[in-house]
Design an enzyme around this catalytic site. Structure first.
Site, PDB file in Angstrom:
ATOM      1  N   GLY A 332       0.813  -1.211   0.000  1.00 45.59           N
ATOM      2  CA  GLY A 332       0.000   0.000   0.000  1.00 45.59           C
ATOM      3  C   GLY A 332       0.842   1.254   0.000  1.00 45.59           C
ATOM      4  CD  GLU A 405      -8.595  -3.565   5.170  1.00 44.51           C
ATOM      5  OE1 GLU A 405      -8.070  -4.337   6.001  1.00 44.51           O
ATOM      6  OE2 GLU A 405      -8.742  -3.856   3.963  1.00 44.51           O
ATOM      7  N   GLY A 546      -5.522  -5.586  -0.285  1.00 42.38           N
ATOM      8  CA  GLY A 546      -5.783  -4.825   0.932  1.00 42.38           C
ATOM      9  C   GLY A 546      -4.845  -3.635   1.015  1.00 42.38           C
ATOM     10  CD  GLU A 547      -0.342  -4.024   2.464  1.00 39.09           C
ATOM     11  OE1 GLU A 547       0.485  -3.105   2.291  1.00 39.09           O
ATOM     12  OE2 GLU A 547      -0.076  -5.224   2.282  1.00 39.09           O
ATOM     13  N   GLY A 548      -5.215  -0.632   1.152  1.00 41.54           N
ATOM     14  CA  GLY A 548      -5.555   0.575   0.410  1.00 41.54           C
ATOM     15  C   GLY A 548      -5.052   0.601  -1.020  1.00 41.54           C
TER      16      GLY A 548
END
Length: 573
Positions: A332, A405, A546-548
């Site tokens: 991210g 997140e 994930g991780e934006g």
């Protein structure tokens, strides 16, 4: 001797001989008739409006025309709720955006894309909303004409809408009849008592379009049938008639309209960038047309629910990713750097000591596993929301906030929270997650079902967040509220961030006007949540990062779209 016929002083003063001599004598003058037919032919379903106010005297004339409609038994069952309140309009706009996506989901892909290309509502733009209600509380048998046709009161209200529409057209006003509502949701929004129903929402205002033909006809969605196809004589013909075709398958209004005006002046066809055009217009309406950057706000927490075997990864992976994000080498963070975005990492409850370099907003009390106890205490939930709101207000000044997140097990948490907020079954929400298999999915669904059975589903958003959410979701819900308050564009990533945004919108519906759905996640429940938000995703890349990452990719696309909007040639009119 011939006697003069008595002429009543009240009522019809004509005699039978006069009426027989001139059967057409009741006709309006030719100019009046021509004007009426012109208004009927020129009536349109208007979707684009100027923000200029409608004078009270004009509104009164239009409503008077509606009130003069015919009604069965002279019952006058109509009630007109005139909506000016911005908060009510914001909530109504969320409901229409949500229903638009729900209806598109019933269509085949081509028809769905065509539907989503259409502007079907002007709830945010029009300066006035008029909700026509039908008061059905009088027993049908007690109203002349309803004993045999109980729905005649609804027909009466429909004639009031037609009167209103024609009067508005004559005044130069536009009307759009919006039925993209669940009737019970619109009734709840307006506080209608039992027995009073709505016939939809009428947008009313000065039109920002002058369509030469009906919009859906111009969009090749349908065409007007020939009169000969709809006129039958004496009885229904033996050869059946074809049924109608089925199509099943909050900035200020001035800012919304100005954003669209700017797009209309570009040297390109309207809507040329498709879904991206809508996201660009949303950013411009928020006053962020000059955006060139922003931040990725990455919130992380661990979840006790992992003891139930709902994740393919050990809880320690959360901390590893957060440390890498602070160092700038997690996926991210590298994606954000490539897109020209800053990175803010929030330790919202990672197991162990606070992560160095991360903003710490950690719950003070012990947390439960959803199945046997609440995820968080009420006090911690309120504190995390407040911390997130402050972060959103602070970093919202950058103009664009991409949400991300990190939290092993949080797709299960998000599914449980979405189930409570949307009243959706676990099987519709719990999916594979990253690296999961079929057995793990069954465990996730069982955990979500048990959590919902324990906590219940008749919960307000904050209580649901405390019972079934997680610390990073609470922080992100607060970030949405704070960033929206700061006038920022908030770009969502996947399922978990969308659920956090749903909490925010349920708390303050106007926050929806700041949202851009970055991507359609592979998580099973993502579509249901995006529909509830009324947000159409920019990307559909089947990401699992994930991780934006998805929010960052979509944010970069949005920044490119804004640059194109700024630099593309303008036309002179």
């Amino acid at each position: 001797m011939t006697w003069r016929r008595p002429v009543p002083l009240i009522g019809d003063g004509t005699a039978a001989t006069e009426r027989a001599a001139d059967p057409t004598g009741w006709a309006l003058p030719e100019a009046d008739r021509a004007g009426l037919y012109r208004a009927v032919e020129a009536r349109r379903d208007v979707r684009r409006y100027r923000p200029d106010p409608v004078p009270d005297e004009v509104l009164t004339r239009v409503l008077t025309a509606a009130h003069q409609a015919p009604s069965v038994g002279h019952s006058q069952p109509w009630r007109f709720v005139v909506v000016r309140d911005a908060g009510t309009r914001d909530t109504a706009a969320v409901l229409t955006d949500r229903e638009r996506l729900r209806q598109a989901a019933q269509l085949d892909p081509d028809a769905a894309a065509r539907l989503l290309d259409l502007q079907l509502a002007g709830v945010r733009e029009a300066p006035l909303g008029v909700v026509v209600c039908c008061d059905r509380r009088a027993p049908a048998a007690g109203v002349l004409g309803r004993a045999t046709f109980p729905d005649a009161d609804l027909w009466s209200c429909a004639t009031a809408i037609q009167n209103l529409w024609l009067a508005a057209r004559a005044e130069g006003l536009g009307v759009g009849w919006v039925t993209l509502f669940r009737p019970e949701e619109l009734a709840a929004l307006l506080g209608l008592p039992d027995g009073v129903v709505t016939l939809g929402w009428l947008c009313l205002g000065w039109p920002d379009e002058r369509p030469p033909a009906p919009g859906l006809e111009r969009a090749a969605w349908s065409r007007r049938q020939p009169l000969s196809d709809v006129v039958l004589h004496d009885r229904w013909p033996a050869e059946d008639v074809a049924p109608p075709p089925s199509r099943l398958r909050a900035p200020e209004p001035a800012a919304v309209v100005a954003a669209r005006d700017g797009a209309d002046r570009l040297l390109t066809p309207p809507g040329s960038l498709g879904v991206l055009d809508g996201a660009v217009a949303r950013a411009v309406a928020l006053g962020r047309g000059d955006l060139t950057g922003g931040v990725l706000l990455l919130a992380a927490a661990d979840h006790p629910v992992t003891v139930h075997g709902v994740s393919a990864y050990p809880p320690s992976a959360t901390r590893d990713v957060v440390i890498a994000a602070v160092a700038g080498v997690a996926m991210g963070a590298t994606a954000a750097r490539a897109a020209g975005l800053g990175v803010v990492v929030v330790d919202a409850g990672v197991t162990g000591p606070a992560v160095p370099g991360a903003v710490a907003t950690r719950p003070a009390d012990a947390r439960g596993d959803l199945v046997t106890g609440p995820a968080m205490t009420a006090a911690d939930t309120a504190a995390l929301l407040a911390s997130g709101r402050a972060l959103g207000a602070e970093h919202g000044r950058a103009g664009l906030v991409a949400l991300g997140e990190v939290g092993v097990g949080n797709t299960t948490v998000a599914a449980a929270l979405a189930g409570a907020l949307l009243h959706v079954e676990p099987a519709e929400l719990a999916g594979l997650g990253s690296g999961a298999d079929a057995a793990m999915v069954e465990r996730k669904r069982a955990v979500v079902a048990a959590a919902l059975a324990r906590a219940g589903t008749d919960l307000d958003p904050v209580t649901a967040l405390a019972e079934l959410g997680g610390p990073e979701l609470a922080v992100l819900a607060g970030v949405v509220l704070g960033a929206a308050e700061a006038g920022a564009v908030v770009v969502l990533d996947g399922f978990a961030t969308a659920v956090a945004a749903l909490v925010a919108v349920l708390l303050e519906p106007a926050a929806q006007s700041a949202l851009v759905a970055g991507q359609r996640s592979r998580e099973r429940g993502c579509d249901a949540v995006l529909q509830a938000l009324g947000c159409e995703p920019l990307l559909d890349l089947r990401l699992r990062a994930g991780e934006g990452v998805g929010a960052v990719l979509a944010g970069g696309l949005l920044l490119q779209g804004l640059r194109m909007r700024r630099e593309t040639a303008r036309v002179d009119r």
